[in-house]
Design an enzyme around this catalytic site. Structure first.
Site, PDB file in Angstrom:
ATOM      1  N   ALA A  78       0.865  -1.188   0.000  1.00 22.80           N
ATOM      2  CA  ALA A  78       0.000   0.000   0.000  1.00 22.80           C
ATOM      3  C   ALA A  78       0.897   1.233   0.000  1.00 22.80           C
ATOM      4  O   ALA A  78       2.051   1.172   0.438  1.00 22.80           O
ATOM      5  CB  ALA A  78      -0.885  -0.014   1.234  1.00 22.80           C
ATOM      6  N   GLY A 123       0.481  -5.213   0.598  1.00 24.77           N
ATOM      7  CA  GLY A 123      -0.651  -5.314  -0.334  1.00 24.77           C
ATOM      8  C   GLY A 123      -0.277  -5.990  -1.640  1.00 24.77           C
ATOM      9  O   GLY A 123      -1.144  -6.561  -2.309  1.00 24.77           O
ATOM     10  N   GLU A 126      -0.518  -9.568  -0.911  1.00 31.22           N
ATOM     11  CA  GLU A 126      -1.941  -9.901  -0.719  1.00 31.22           C
ATOM     12  C   GLU A 126      -2.680  -9.980  -2.049  1.00 31.22           C
ATOM     13  O   GLU A 126      -3.496 -10.878  -2.273  1.00 31.22           O
ATOM     14  CB  GLU A 126      -2.592  -8.863   0.200  1.00 31.22           C
ATOM     15  CG  GLU A 126      -2.094  -8.981   1.640  1.00 31.22           C
ATOM     16  CD  GLU A 126      -2.511  -7.805   2.496  1.00 31.22           C
ATOM     17  OE1 GLU A 126      -2.064  -6.668   2.208  1.00 31.22           O
ATOM     18  OE2 GLU A 126      -3.290  -8.001   3.440  1.00 31.22           O
TER      19      GLU A 126
HETATM   20  N1  COA Z   1       4.644   3.283  -0.583  1.00 35.81           N
HETATM   21  C1  COA Z   1       5.085   4.454  -1.062  1.00 35.81           C
HETATM   22  N2  COA Z   1       6.277   4.608  -1.650  1.00 35.81           N
HETATM   23  C2  COA Z   1       7.047   3.518  -1.757  1.00 35.81           C
HETATM   24  C3  COA Z   1       6.658   2.257  -1.279  1.00 35.81           C
HETATM   25  C4  COA Z   1       5.379   2.165  -0.671  1.00 35.81           C
HETATM   26  N3  COA Z   1       4.896   1.007  -0.217  1.00 35.81           N
HETATM   27  N4  COA Z   1       7.645   1.372  -1.516  1.00 35.81           N
HETATM   28  C5  COA Z   1       8.631   2.054  -2.129  1.00 35.81           C
HETATM   29  N5  COA Z   1       8.286   3.344  -2.276  1.00 35.81           N
HETATM   30  C6  COA Z   1       9.065   4.420  -2.894  1.00 35.81           C
HETATM   31  C7  COA Z   1      10.230   4.841  -2.030  1.00 35.81           C
HETATM   32  O1  COA Z   1       9.825   5.773  -1.049  1.00 35.81           O
HETATM   33  C8  COA Z   1      11.175   5.445  -3.052  1.00 35.81           C
HETATM   34  O2  COA Z   1      10.714   6.736  -3.360  1.00 35.81           O
HETATM   35  P1  COA Z   1      11.804   7.928  -3.544  1.00 35.81           P
HETATM   36  O3  COA Z   1      12.594   7.521  -4.779  1.00 35.81           O
HETATM   37  O4  COA Z   1      10.960   9.143  -3.758  1.00 35.81           O
HETATM   38  O5  COA Z   1      12.630   7.939  -2.318  1.00 35.81           O
HETATM   39  C9  COA Z   1      10.925   4.571  -4.288  1.00 35.81           C
HETATM   40  O6  COA Z   1       9.675   3.936  -4.077  1.00 35.81           O
HETATM   41  C10 COA Z   1      11.998   3.490  -4.462  1.00 35.81           C
HETATM   42  O7  COA Z   1      12.064   2.747  -3.262  1.00 35.81           O
HETATM   43  P2  COA Z   1      13.427   2.555  -2.429  1.00 35.81           P
HETATM   44  O8  COA Z   1      13.062   2.288  -1.005  1.00 35.81           O
HETATM   45  O9  COA Z   1      14.384   3.670  -2.694  1.00 35.81           O
HETATM   46  O10 COA Z   1      13.977   1.230  -3.135  1.00 35.81           O
HETATM   47  P3  COA Z   1      14.930   0.121  -2.501  1.00 35.81           P
HETATM   48  O11 COA Z   1      15.323  -0.759  -3.626  1.00 35.81           O
HETATM   49  O12 COA Z   1      16.001   0.752  -1.678  1.00 35.81           O
HETATM   50  O13 COA Z   1      13.998  -0.711  -1.487  1.00 35.81           O
HETATM   51  C11 COA Z   1      11.976  -1.846  -0.833  1.00 35.81           C
HETATM   52  C12 COA Z   1      12.907  -1.432  -1.990  1.00 35.81           C
HETATM   53  C13 COA Z   1      10.754  -2.519  -1.462  1.00 35.81           C
HETATM   54  C14 COA Z   1      12.691  -2.832   0.077  1.00 35.81           C
HETATM   55  C15 COA Z   1      11.571  -0.597  -0.034  1.00 35.81           C
HETATM   56  O14 COA Z   1      11.109   0.388  -0.946  1.00 35.81           O
HETATM   57  C16 COA Z   1      10.474  -0.828   0.954  1.00 35.81           C
HETATM   58  O15 COA Z   1      10.723  -1.388   2.009  1.00 35.81           O
HETATM   59  N6  COA Z   1       9.213  -0.406   0.649  1.00 35.81           N
HETATM   60  C17 COA Z   1       8.118  -0.493   1.552  1.00 35.81           C
HETATM   61  C18 COA Z   1       7.573  -1.887   1.613  1.00 35.81           C
HETATM   62  C19 COA Z   1       6.458  -1.998   2.622  1.00 35.81           C
HETATM   63  O16 COA Z   1       6.630  -1.802   3.808  1.00 35.81           O
HETATM   64  N7  COA Z   1       5.236  -2.302   2.131  1.00 35.81           N
HETATM   65  C20 COA Z   1       4.082  -2.500   2.939  1.00 35.81           C
HETATM   66  C21 COA Z   1       3.268  -1.277   3.016  1.00 35.81           C
HETATM   67  S1  COA Z   1       1.843  -1.564   4.044  1.00 35.81           S
END
Ligand code: COA
Length: 272
Positions: A78, A123, A126
């Site tokens: 999400a 999500g 899911e």
């Molecule tokens: N919601 C909003 N933005 C998100 C996102 C999410 N769930 N997941 C990633 N992004 C955004 C990041 O903020 C980043 O934005 P920016 O470039 O403006 O900083 C961009 O997507 C790239 O993500 P980044 O974290 O830089 O990539 P990464 O390769 O270092 O890490 C993940 C990848 C997937 C491990 C990491 O993005 C992450 O942990 N995301 C959240 C996952 C999560 O908790 N999901 C459950 C939500 S309920």
């Protein structure tokens, strides 16, 4: 030849966050917000709901592949930017919209294949679990990291994950929020197949084409029967099967399928 293929591909332009390519009998629906790793904001959830209605109503489409835009993520969960602003009512409404969408996908009379081309988190995991199959690239990572944000899954993750992988394995993933790699997801039954990333879409297309050649009413009824059976006891599930076996015997597809076999030719199913 390329031109002929391109002409047959119908691309719908009416979505801001999705790409919908219909090359009958298969549609590829791409969640397309690669800058945020295809995170699901409210607008995307609403568009997905509309897209699945559109695909359900399209008689030329028999199978759907759901994937993520870019080469990094299927869906990274999400949209945390929106989540951070949720109060109780907002959280309940957000969760309900996601839950409704996933039930719509499970109730859709056409198979949906999740082509998991990267991160499938929260999500994203899911929505993949509400698809009929999960085929993962060998580079994919899956997980339910909600507890790392101080919340729980809101799109059915606490319910579908234990049904797929068993309570203990599900709780481990849900309590820790750990991400697992594709091969581990395959081992625990969270995904059905793992293929090299470069061949993921071709592999899913081949499967979708094969399913699309089968009787569409029969495929739709198998989906309904399996999903119904997972929520009831064995005798109730078998009663459902008996009734729908009978109903299909009245279909043109049943006559066509059986006659084609007897006449040693390929069936031409119409879905009637
Ligand atoms: N919601 C909003 N933005 C998100 C996102 C999410 N769930 N997941 C990633 N992004 C955004 C990041 O903020 C980043 O934005 P920016 O470039 O403006 O900083 C961009 O997507 C790239 O993500 P980044 O974290 O830089 O990539 P990464 O390769 O270092 O890490 C993940 C990848 C997937 C491990 C990491 O993005 C992450 O942990 N995301 C959240 C996952 C999560 O908790 N999901 C459950 C939500 S309920």
């Amino acid at each position: 030849m390329m031109d002929a293929v391109a002409e047959e591909t119908k691309t719908t332009m009416a979505y801001d966050n999705l790409k919908l390519e219909r090359q009958a009998p298969v549609a590829v629906l791409t969640i397309d917000r690669p800058k945020v790793l295809n995170a699901l904001n409210d607008a995307t959830i609403a568009e997905l709901s509309r897209a699945f209605d559109e695909l359900a109503a399209d008689p030329d489409i028999r199978c759907i592949i759901l994937t993520g835009g870019g080469d990094k993520a299927f869906v990274a969960g999400a949209d945390i930017g929106e989540l951070a602003r949720c109060d109780v009512q907002g959280g309940i409404a957000k969760s309900k919209r996601g839950i409704d969408l996933l039930f719509k996908m499970e109730g859709l009379p056409k198979p949906i294949i999740a082509a998991i081309n990267g991160f499938a988190l929260g999500g994203g995991c899911e929505i993949a679990m509400a698809c009929d199959f999960r085929i993962a690239a060998d580079t994919a990572q899956l997980g339910q990291p909600e507890v790392t944000l101080g919340i729980i899954p809101g799109y059915g993750g606490t319910q579908r994950l234990p049904r797929l992988v068993g309570a203990g394995t599900a709780k481990k993933l849900l309590f820790t929020g750990d991400r697992i790699k594709a091969d581990e997801a395959l081992r625990i039954g969270l995904v059905d197949e793992v293929v090299p990333a470069a061949g993921l879409m071709e592999h899913c297309q081949k499967l979708a084409q094969r399913i699309s050649e089968r009787g569409p009413l029969a495929v739709a009824t198998v989906k309904k029967a399996v999903n119904f059976g997972l929520n009831v006891d064995l005798p109730a599930g078998c009663e459902y099967e008996i009734t729908h076996f009978g109903v299909l015997c009245a279909s043109e597809d049943q006559k066509e399928g059986c006659n084609a076999f007897l006449e040693k030719r390929k069936p031409g199913f119409t879905g009637r």
